[in-house]
Write a protein that holds these residues in place. Structure first.
Motif, PDB file in Angstrom:
ATOM      1  N   ALA A  13       0.824  -1.203   0.000  1.00 46.26           N
ATOM      2  CA  ALA A  13       0.000   0.000   0.000  1.00 46.26           C
ATOM      3  C   ALA A  13       0.857   1.252   0.000  1.00 46.26           C
ATOM      4  CB  ALA A  13      -0.928  -0.008   1.226  1.00 46.26           C
ATOM      5  N   ASP A  14       2.139   1.102   0.263  1.00 41.31           N
ATOM      6  CA  ASP A  14       3.051   2.235   0.338  1.00 41.31           C
ATOM      7  C   ASP A  14       3.838   2.322  -0.967  1.00 41.31           C
ATOM      8  OD1 ASP A  14       5.021   4.097   0.847  1.00 41.31           O
ATOM      9  OD2 ASP A  14       5.355   3.448   2.907  1.00 41.31           O
ATOM     10  N   ALA A  15       3.491   3.299  -1.794  1.00 43.21           N
ATOM     11  CA  ALA A  15       4.158   3.435  -3.092  1.00 43.21           C
ATOM     12  C   ALA A  15       5.640   3.713  -2.923  1.00 43.21           C
ATOM     13  CB  ALA A  15       3.496   4.547  -3.906  1.00 43.21           C
ATOM     14  N   ARG A  16       6.004   4.416  -1.836  1.00 43.51           N
ATOM     15  CA  ARG A  16       7.415   4.725  -1.630  1.00 43.51           C
ATOM     16  C   ARG A  16       8.210   3.444  -1.333  1.00 43.51           C
ATOM     17  NH1 ARG A  16       9.631   8.903   2.889  1.00 43.51           N
ATOM     18  NH2 ARG A  16       8.490   7.438   4.215  1.00 43.51           N
ATOM     19  N   VAL A  17       7.597   2.528  -0.579  1.00 41.68           N
ATOM     20  CA  VAL A  17       8.255   1.254  -0.312  1.00 41.68           C
ATOM     21  C   VAL A  17       8.482   0.505  -1.618  1.00 41.68           C
ATOM     22  CG1 VAL A  17       7.969  -1.025   0.738  1.00 41.68           C
ATOM     23  CG2 VAL A  17       7.416   1.024   2.051  1.00 41.68           C
ATOM     24  N   ASP A  18       7.484   0.483  -2.492  1.00 40.83           N
ATOM     25  CA  ASP A  18       7.633  -0.187  -3.780  1.00 40.83           C
ATOM     26  C   ASP A  18       8.747   0.450  -4.607  1.00 40.83           C
ATOM     27  OD1 ASP A  18       5.698  -2.207  -3.586  1.00 40.83           O
ATOM     28  OD2 ASP A  18       4.105  -0.795  -4.013  1.00 40.83           O
ATOM     29  N   HIS A  20      11.385   2.074  -3.492  1.00 36.77           N
ATOM     30  CA  HIS A  20      12.664   1.702  -2.896  1.00 36.77           C
ATOM     31  C   HIS A  20      13.004   0.243  -3.170  1.00 36.77           C
ATOM     32  CE1 HIS A  20      13.402   5.493  -1.111  1.00 36.77           C
ATOM     33  NE2 HIS A  20      12.570   5.386  -0.078  1.00 36.77           N
ATOM     34  N   LEU A  21      11.995  -0.633  -3.106  1.00 35.29           N
ATOM     35  CA  LEU A  21      12.245  -2.048  -3.360  1.00 35.29           C
ATOM     36  C   LEU A  21      12.708  -2.261  -4.800  1.00 35.29           C
ATOM     37  CD1 LEU A  21      12.212  -4.996  -2.528  1.00 35.29           C
ATOM     38  CD2 LEU A  21       9.756  -5.061  -3.052  1.00 35.29           C
ATOM     39  N   ALA A  22      12.106  -1.558  -5.731  1.00 32.68           N
ATOM     40  CA  ALA A  22      12.529  -1.682  -7.131  1.00 32.68           C
ATOM     41  C   ALA A  22      13.989  -1.273  -7.290  1.00 32.68           C
ATOM     42  CB  ALA A  22      11.631  -0.830  -8.029  1.00 32.68           C
ATOM     43  N   VAL A  23      14.381  -0.186  -6.645  1.00 35.08           N
ATOM     44  CA  VAL A  23      15.778   0.265  -6.698  1.00 35.08           C
ATOM     45  C   VAL A  23      16.699  -0.811  -6.128  1.00 35.08           C
ATOM     46  CG1 VAL A  23      17.425   1.923  -5.750  1.00 35.08           C
ATOM     47  CG2 VAL A  23      15.238   2.718  -6.648  1.00 35.08           C
ATOM     48  N   HIS A  24      16.291  -1.376  -5.009  1.00 36.50           N
ATOM     49  CA  HIS A  24      17.111  -2.402  -4.349  1.00 36.50           C
ATOM     50  C   HIS A  24      17.255  -3.641  -5.231  1.00 36.50           C
ATOM     51  CE1 HIS A  24      18.958  -4.448  -0.964  1.00 36.50           C
ATOM     52  NE2 HIS A  24      18.113  -5.459  -1.107  1.00 36.50           N
ATOM     53  N   LEU A  25      16.178  -4.061  -5.852  1.00 38.48           N
ATOM     54  CA  LEU A  25      16.224  -5.224  -6.728  1.00 38.48           C
ATOM     55  C   LEU A  25      17.121  -4.985  -7.938  1.00 38.48           C
ATOM     56  CD1 LEU A  25      12.437  -6.171  -6.648  1.00 38.48           C
ATOM     57  CD2 LEU A  25      14.302  -7.474  -5.606  1.00 38.48           C
ATOM     58  N   VAL A  26      17.063  -3.783  -8.484  1.00 39.17           N
ATOM     59  CA  VAL A  26      17.930  -3.460  -9.625  1.00 39.17           C
ATOM     60  C   VAL A  26      19.389  -3.488  -9.194  1.00 39.17           C
ATOM     61  CG1 VAL A  26      18.592  -1.654 -11.260  1.00 39.17           C
ATOM     62  CG2 VAL A  26      16.184  -2.153 -10.876  1.00 39.17           C
ATOM     63  N   ARG A  27      19.680  -2.980  -8.008  1.00 32.13           N
ATOM     64  CA  ARG A  27      21.067  -3.003  -7.524  1.00 32.13           C
ATOM     65  C   ARG A  27      21.590  -4.429  -7.437  1.00 32.13           C
ATOM     66  NH1 ARG A  27      20.689   1.296  -2.438  1.00 32.13           N
ATOM     67  NH2 ARG A  27      20.751   3.220  -3.693  1.00 32.13           N
ATOM     68  N   LEU A  28      20.810  -5.308  -6.822  1.00 29.61           N
ATOM     69  CA  LEU A  28      21.223  -6.707  -6.704  1.00 29.61           C
ATOM     70  C   LEU A  28      21.345  -7.347  -8.087  1.00 29.61           C
ATOM     71  CD1 LEU A  28      19.021  -7.933  -3.705  1.00 29.61           C
ATOM     72  CD2 LEU A  28      21.438  -7.280  -3.648  1.00 29.61           C
ATOM     73  N   GLY A  29      20.380  -7.052  -8.951  1.00 25.64           N
ATOM     74  CA  GLY A  29      20.419  -7.605 -10.295  1.00 25.64           C
ATOM     75  C   GLY A  29      21.611  -7.106 -11.081  1.00 25.64           C
ATOM     76  N   ASP A  30      21.934  -5.834 -10.942  1.00 30.59           N
ATOM     77  CA  ASP A  30      23.090  -5.282 -11.646  1.00 30.59           C
ATOM     78  C   ASP A  30      24.395  -5.913 -11.150  1.00 30.59           C
ATOM     79  OD1 ASP A  30      21.527  -3.676 -13.211  1.00 30.59           O
ATOM     80  OD2 ASP A  30      21.979  -1.802 -12.162  1.00 30.59           O
ATOM     81  N   ASP A  31      24.505  -6.125  -9.841  1.00 26.73           N
ATOM     82  CA  ASP A  31      25.692  -6.800  -9.313  1.00 26.73           C
ATOM     83  C   ASP A  31      25.896  -8.147  -9.989  1.00 26.73           C
ATOM     84  OD1 ASP A  31      26.404  -4.809  -7.515  1.00 26.73           O
ATOM     85  OD2 ASP A  31      25.493  -5.788  -5.771  1.00 26.73           O
ATOM     86  N   ALA A  32      24.820  -8.936 -10.029  1.00 28.55           N
ATOM     87  CA  ALA A  32      24.914 -10.276 -10.602  1.00 28.55           C
ATOM     88  C   ALA A  32      25.177 -10.230 -12.106  1.00 28.55           C
ATOM     89  CB  ALA A  32      23.635 -11.057 -10.310  1.00 28.55           C
ATOM     90  N   LEU A  33      24.489  -9.346 -12.806  1.00 33.33           N
ATOM     91  CA  LEU A  33      24.637  -9.260 -14.260  1.00 33.33           C
ATOM     92  C   LEU A  33      26.041  -8.827 -14.656  1.00 33.33           C
ATOM     93  CD1 LEU A  33      23.389  -9.297 -17.118  1.00 33.33           C
ATOM     94  CD2 LEU A  33      22.677  -6.925 -16.728  1.00 33.33           C
ATOM     95  N   VAL A  34      26.539  -7.800 -14.013  1.00 37.96           N
ATOM     96  CA  VAL A  34      27.850  -7.256 -14.379  1.00 37.96           C
ATOM     97  C   VAL A  34      28.962  -8.236 -14.026  1.00 37.96           C
ATOM     98  CG1 VAL A  34      29.508  -5.434 -13.841  1.00 37.96           C
ATOM     99  CG2 VAL A  34      27.121  -4.858 -14.307  1.00 37.96           C
ATOM    100  N   LEU A  35      28.876  -8.853 -12.856  1.00 39.09           N
ATOM    101  CA  LEU A  35      29.900  -9.832 -12.497  1.00 39.09           C
ATOM    102  C   LEU A  35      29.835 -11.035 -13.440  1.00 39.09           C
ATOM    103  CD1 LEU A  35      32.192 -10.686 -10.690  1.00 39.09           C
ATOM    104  CD2 LEU A  35      30.516 -11.585  -9.055  1.00 39.09           C
ATOM    105  N   GLY A  36      28.631 -11.457 -13.794  1.00 40.24           N
ATOM    106  CA  GLY A  36      28.494 -12.548 -14.754  1.00 40.24           C
ATOM    107  C   GLY A  36      29.126 -12.201 -16.086  1.00 40.24           C
ATOM    108  N   GLN A  37      28.932 -10.968 -16.543  1.00 38.16           N
ATOM    109  CA  GLN A  37      29.531 -10.531 -17.807  1.00 38.16           C
ATOM    110  C   GLN A  37      31.051 -10.527 -17.714  1.00 38.16           C
ATOM    111  OE1 GLN A  37      27.970 -10.067 -20.596  1.00 38.16           O
ATOM    112  NE2 GLN A  37      29.574  -9.154 -21.848  1.00 38.16           N
ATOM    113  N   ARG A  38      31.579 -10.065 -16.594  1.00 35.98           N
ATOM    114  CA  ARG A  38      33.034 -10.091 -16.416  1.00 35.98           C
ATOM    115  C   ARG A  38      33.563 -11.522 -16.498  1.00 35.98           C
ATOM    116  NH1 ARG A  38      35.541  -5.901 -18.014  1.00 35.98           N
ATOM    117  NH2 ARG A  38      35.578  -4.071 -16.678  1.00 35.98           N
ATOM    118  N   LEU A  39      32.896 -12.440 -15.814  1.00 34.71           N
ATOM    119  CA  LEU A  39      33.373 -13.817 -15.816  1.00 34.71           C
ATOM    120  C   LEU A  39      33.271 -14.442 -17.200  1.00 34.71           C
ATOM    121  CD1 LEU A  39      31.955 -15.134 -12.421  1.00 34.71           C
ATOM    122  CD2 LEU A  39      34.321 -14.517 -12.968  1.00 34.71           C
ATOM    123  N   CYS A  40      32.285 -14.020 -17.997  1.00 37.43           N
ATOM    124  CA  CYS A  40      32.172 -14.528 -19.366  1.00 37.43           C
ATOM    125  C   CYS A  40      33.408 -14.203 -20.193  1.00 37.43           C
ATOM    126  CB  CYS A  40      30.931 -13.958 -20.050  1.00 37.43           C
ATOM    127  SG  CYS A  40      29.377 -14.713 -19.531  1.00 37.43           S
TER     128      CYS A  40
END
Length: 266
Positions: A13-18, A20-40
């Motif tokens: 019900a809290d749009a601000r929480v959503d 912030h959560l989207a930002v947090h998920l992108v951060r985690l996703g970017d960590d995994a994506l970029v490190l995966g690309q480096r390892l490739c």
């Protein structure tokens, strides 16, 4: 990477929480994506065929985690963006991964040092995420923690093998640790996003995990006959889109096919 997930309404019900959560998920996703690309980038260049396969499989796990997180973020923020939009339609300044994950591979020892630092953090964080109230996030955290535990074992084993190997392998491993350790702090930083989510009981904060991370990584480094680095400076900026000089070329490489054939499917 092609997503067919339909956009979903806000999760709370809290749009601000959503937001912030989207930002947090992108951060985690970017960590995994970029490190995966480096390892490739190690494919066909690893020291042995076995390591070529090992690093490729670790990279695949990370890209799989990124796909889940970035698709999830597109649903939470209400935009309906999919994994391809996040991976291929952003500029390098729009990525929010930590600087650690984008560091150039260097030699094999430097890559292992980077893996040692990241995997010990990721296991701790995903284990904590696995206990959160949201069932979808919790399920992801549990699965990701199990995957990264194998990546951690790989990094631990090679750290000890090189540290206790020849004088040259030990020297290179120590140099790799010294190069990587100034980039650790950003993994555990808190800001308004993480504090707001933690206060709302949505996701755990990474900050309290650092003492256990330090204890576990120190045990491995010491067992390898090496010295735990004590850097005099700490690098930050990745979460704010301020990246290293080499990052733009990594993003360009990752996005090259999409840029050449925009909208293409295969």
């Amino acid at each position: 990477m092609t997503s067919t997930t339909d956009p979903a309404p806000a999760r709370t019900a809290d749009a601000r929480v959503d937001a912030h959560l989207a930002v947090h998920l992108v951060r985690l996703g970017d960590d995994a994506l970029v490190l995966g690309q480096r390892l490739c980038q190690w494919i066909t260049r690893a020291p042995t065929i076995e390591e070529d396969l090992a690093l490729s499989n670790i990279a695949l796990d990370l890209v799989g985690q990124a796909r889940t997180l970035l698709t999830f973020a597109g649903r939470v923020d209400g935009t309906g963006r999919g994994e391809d939009d996040f991976a291929f339609a952003r500029t390098d300044r729009e990525f929010t991964n930590t600087l650690l994950t984008e560091l150039p591979n260097g030699d094999f020892a430097t890559t292992i040092a980077r893996q040692l630092a990241y995997t010990h953090y990721a296991v701790l964080y995903y284990e904590a995420l696995g206990g959160c109230a949201d069932p979808e996030l919790a399920a992801f955290g549990q699965r990701a923690a199990s995957e990264v535990a194998f990546h951690r074992l790989h990094a631990d084993t090679w750290t000890e093998r090189m540290g206790l190997g020849t004088p040259e392998s030990g020297r290179r491993m120590q140099r790799g640790l010294d190069e990587v350790w100034p980039y650790i702090a950003e993994l555990f930083d808190e800001d308004d996003v993480s504090r707001h989510l933690c206060a709302a009981g949505i996701v755990p904060s990474p900050a309290p995990l650092r003492p256990l991370w330090e204890r576990r990584t120190s045990e491995i480094v010491t067992r390898a006959g090496l010295t735990v680095p004590a850097p005099r400076w700490q690098a930050r900026g990745g979460r704010a889109g301020l990246h290293t000089e080499e990052f733009a070329s990594l993003v360009a490489e990752m996005q090259s096919v999409h840029r050449q054939f925009p909208g293409g499917t295969w």
